[in-house]
Write an enzyme that holds these catalytic residues in place. Structure first.
Site, PDB file in Angstrom:
ATOM      1  CE  LYS A   1      -3.445   2.378   2.786  1.00 36.79           C
ATOM      2  NZ  LYS A   1      -4.359   2.326   3.922  1.00 36.79           N
TER       3      LYS A   1
ATOM      4  CD  GLU B   1       9.321  -5.894   7.194  1.00 36.98           C
ATOM      5  OE1 GLU B   1       9.046  -4.756   6.731  1.00 36.98           O
ATOM      6  OE2 GLU B   1       9.060  -6.207   8.369  1.00 36.98           O
TER       7      GLU B   1
ATOM      8  CE  LYS C   1       5.988  -0.971  10.279  1.00 35.25           C
ATOM      9  NZ  LYS C   1       5.059  -0.300   9.386  1.00 35.25           N
TER      10      LYS C   1
ATOM     11  CG  HIS D   1      -4.926 -35.590  16.550  1.00 35.49           C
ATOM     12  ND1 HIS D   1      -5.108 -36.830  17.133  1.00 35.49           N
ATOM     13  CD2 HIS D   1      -5.910 -35.446  15.623  1.00 35.49           C
ATOM     14  CE1 HIS D   1      -6.137 -37.428  16.542  1.00 35.49           C
ATOM     15  NE2 HIS D   1      -6.650 -36.608  15.650  1.00 35.49           N
TER      16      HIS D   1
ATOM     17  CD  GLU E   1      -2.004  -4.256  11.523  1.00 37.16           C
ATOM     18  OE1 GLU E   1      -2.585  -4.103  10.440  1.00 37.16           O
ATOM     19  OE2 GLU E   1      -0.782  -4.469  11.594  1.00 37.16           O
TER      20      GLU E   1
ATOM     21  N   GLY F   1      -4.867  -1.880   5.091  1.00 39.96           N
ATOM     22  CA  GLY F   1      -4.051  -3.021   4.658  1.00 39.96           C
ATOM     23  C   GLY F   1      -4.741  -4.353   4.926  1.00 39.96           C
ATOM     24  NE  ARG F   2      -6.609  -3.652  10.963  1.00 42.74           N
ATOM     25  CZ  ARG F   2      -5.959  -2.508  11.041  1.00 42.74           C
ATOM     26  NH1 ARG F   2      -4.809  -2.351  10.410  1.00 42.74           N
ATOM     27  NH2 ARG F   2      -6.427  -1.497  11.757  1.00 42.74           N
TER      28      ARG F   2
HETATM   29  O1  LIG Z   1       1.113  -2.702   2.225  1.00 41.27           O
HETATM   30  P1  LIG Z   1       2.188  -2.091   3.032  1.00 41.27           P
HETATM   31  O2  LIG Z   1       2.122  -0.587   2.995  1.00 41.27           O
HETATM   32  O3  LIG Z   1       3.533  -2.592   2.590  1.00 41.27           O
HETATM   33  O4  LIG Z   1       1.970  -2.485   4.527  1.00 41.27           O
HETATM   34  C1  LIG Z   1       2.069  -3.809   4.980  1.00 41.27           C
HETATM   35  C2  LIG Z   1       1.673  -3.891   6.433  1.00 41.27           C
HETATM   36  O5  LIG Z   1       2.479  -2.955   7.124  1.00 41.27           O
HETATM   37  C3  LIG Z   1       2.254  -2.763   8.516  1.00 41.27           C
HETATM   38  O6  LIG Z   1       2.715  -3.844   9.232  1.00 41.27           O
HETATM   39  C4  LIG Z   1       0.812  -2.537   8.840  1.00 41.27           C
HETATM   40  O7  LIG Z   1       0.646  -2.640  10.215  1.00 41.27           O
HETATM   41  C5  LIG Z   1      -0.077  -3.519   8.133  1.00 41.27           C
HETATM   42  O8  LIG Z   1      -1.416  -3.145   8.327  1.00 41.27           O
HETATM   43  C6  LIG Z   1       0.203  -3.558   6.666  1.00 41.27           C
HETATM   44  O9  LIG Z   1      -0.650  -4.473   6.054  1.00 41.27           O
END
Ligand SMILES: O=P(O)(O)OC[C@H]1O[C@H](O)[C@H](O)[C@@H](O)[C@@H]1O
Length: 552
Positions: free
Chosen positions: A213, A219, A516, A391, A360, A274-275
């Site tokens: 996003k 990462e 972060k 199990h 989250e 994002g979620r």
């Molecule tokens: O899609 P991005 O901007 O790379 O973000 C990826 C993720 O980053 C963070 O960890 C947020 O807490 C998430 O809500 C999000 O989905």
């Protein structure tokens, strides 16, 4: 989401009174014995307003509730103005107040039903058309790599919401997937994740989908850069990047700077959390794997649930019912966790997905008005696909000291009816048996009778099941794209409803920032021991130990 403290509502006080006076009498064995109509009273069938084949049954009769408790829980929903806040969400009001943003994942699957006056909403169809066109050209083999070969492997590089939704859905709908196309998902910054994936890829036939996003996530950008380096080590010429890298993002500038042209970018908007983004351009890998028509079915299934959530009376409203039952255990019984138990191997990532979706969203401890809450908010969510969990951790769920409410989910029909559906009948017999065992247990008397007079006391005690452990059962005909869409939206709106009642903002995620920032600071200090400054003795000691032992 009103920002009021939940404990101020009179319905909350009423519920506390009901809990105090009733909870000793809320014994499922007795409640069922006394009322032959209990199942009739506490089950609801969902039928999508758009498509009768998208349907499921929610049986919530095995919960520690009575009709007055259920009524008081719905009063809480009314008093917390969930319906008003729901309308604000659908109208595009900026209910994500800390970030001053609308919350409009419902606009991604709206199919022109509602007019939503937020910028970008009118571009949704255009992006869907782009997804359709591109996914079809990859699937048909028309889209060629730099040596003229078709694509047979896609690698989605993203993390959090830019990973979990596509992973969960492509797994859940594997029965609909194009079997000669392999999809990988790389999320972790650990080089192992990318390296092991690239071992399985051929640069000539692999398409990388960079999903972020913000397009600033460390990462994802690091993984994407290394993937591009790997690709160019064979392809050599940067001009070939355009055939093998596409981006899904809200950040055009950063995408262009990375070297992906705007025609290979699939846009979305800041009002997509994002979620909650699998319905957006982030779903491109889903559309490629299952085909655009199935992706659209997924969206339509969710839209049907949106309509239900928006219009069904509270006592019929399934997200609301799940939400209030969760509140009853979380806030009055003191349950700390909630289990998601799909009896469907295809849903083996469902709980992982909703760990982000729920935790989250509702893992907050101040209200929208900045007040500290003095009550529990979002539960710890966990789970596994049945019967594997049986199990592993079910021992604790049945006989441990903790109350763990659970949702059981299963399809009546399997996509893989092998051995004349024997596997599926065994699976379902477990799906029916576990909630029954949890609810009704096994009394000491029953154990004694079974073991006979020579059994020792410790053995008898160890075989008693206290029962009275609550669960919901959700049974649907078959796991189709549309049913999956409805189920995901069901839980999304459950989370929304709970967030409004707790008075928190379910749509920001400030709690992921601090780590972060500290990691960035530490990254700059990793080279030399004398650079390690400004930390506590524990962190300093750990970094020094790493520096002593690393061998590049
Ligand atoms: O899609 P991005 O901007 O790379 O973000 C990826 C993720 O980053 C963070 O960890 C947020 O807490 C998430 O809500 C999000 O989905």
């Amino acid at each position: 989401m009103s920002g009021r403290l939940a404990t101020e509502y009179s319905a909350w006080k009423k519920l506390q009174d009901l809990y105090d006076t009733e909870h000793n009498r809320l014994v499922l064995r007795d409640l069922f014995a006394k009322d032959p109509q209990r199942f009739q009273k506490f089950n609801r069938e969902y039928v999508s307003p758009d498509d009768a084949s998208t349907t499921f049954l929610l049986d919530f009769s095995k919960n520690l509730i009575t009709e007055p408790i259920f009524a008081a829980l719905l009063d809480l929903v009314r008093e917390a103005q969930v319906e008003e806040y729901r309308e604000k969400m659908f109208a595009g009001e900026h209910i994500n107040t800390s970030e001053d943003r609308a919350v409009l994942h419902v606009a991604l699957r709206n199919f022109d039903e509602w007019k939503i006056p937020e910028s970008g909403v009118n571009e949704v169809d255009q992006v869907l058309a782009h997804i359709k066109e591109f996914s079809e050209s990859v699937r048909s083999g028309e889209w060629k790599g730099y040596t003229g070969k078709s694509i047979n492997t896609i690698v989605n590089i993203g993390i959090g919401g830019s990973d979990l939704g596509p992973v969960m859905v492509t797994e859940a709908l594997k029965a609909y997937s194009k079997r000669d196309l392999t999809a990988h998902f790389v999320s972790n910054i650990d080089g192992t994740h990318l390296a092991e994936t690239l071992r399985l890829c051929d640069p000539e036939t692999t398409l990388f989908i960079i999903a972020s996003k913000t397009f600033t996530t460390q990462e994802t950008i690091t993984n994407a850069t290394s993937a591009r380096d790997w690709f160019l080590s064979t392809a050599k010429d940067k001009v070939h990047v355009a055939r093998h890298f596409v981006a899904l993002s809200t950040n055009t500038k950063a995408v262009t700077e990375f070297g992906i042209s705007s025609e290979n970018m699939f846009q979305f908007w800041d009002w997509v959390g994002g979620r909650y983004s699998l319905w957006s351009a982030i779903g491109l890998s889903i559309a490629i794997v299952i085909g655009y028509a199935n992706f659209e079915e997924l969206l339509k299934g969710a839209h049907g649930m949106d309509k239900h959530f928006r219009s069904a009376p509270l006592e019929q409203n399934l997200p609301v019912i799940l939400a209030v039952l969760g509140i009853w255990y979380n806030n009055f019984y003191g349950a700390q966790t909630h289990l998601l138990l799909p009896y469907d191997q295809y849903l083996h990532k469902f709980a992982d997905y909703f760990q982000q979706g729920d935790m989250e969203s509702n893992g907050k401890s101040v209200t929208k008005n900045g007040q500290q809450v003095a009550y529990q908010t979002g539960p710890i969510l966990w789970g596994a696909a049945g019967t594997n969990g049986q199990h592993s951790f079910y021992q604790l769920v049945h006989q441990g000291t903790k109350l763990i409410p659970a949702d059981f989910l299963a399809p009546a029909i399997s996509h893989n009816p092998i051995a004349h559906s024997l596997h599926h009948r065994i699976l379902l017999s477990n799906f029916f048996a576990q909630p029954e065992a949890l609810a009704f247990g096994k009394t000491e008397e029953e154990v004694r009778k079974e073991l006979g007079p020579n059994a020792t006391e410790p053995l008898v005690k160890s075989k008693v099941f206290g029962g009275n452990r609550p669960s919901n059962s959700i049974l649907f005909p078959k796991l189709t794209p549309s049913t999956l869409g409805a189920l995901v939206a069901l839980y999304e709106h459950k989370i929304f409803t709970q967030g409004v009642i707790w008075g928190i903002n379910s749509f920001d995620q400030m709690g992921v920032e601090l780590g972060k920032v500290l990691a960035k600071n530490i990254l700059a200090q990793l080279e030399k021991p004398e650079d390690v400054q400004g930390h506590d003795s524990s962190t300093t000691g750990l970094i020094h130990y790493y520096q002593k032992h690393r061998k590049e």
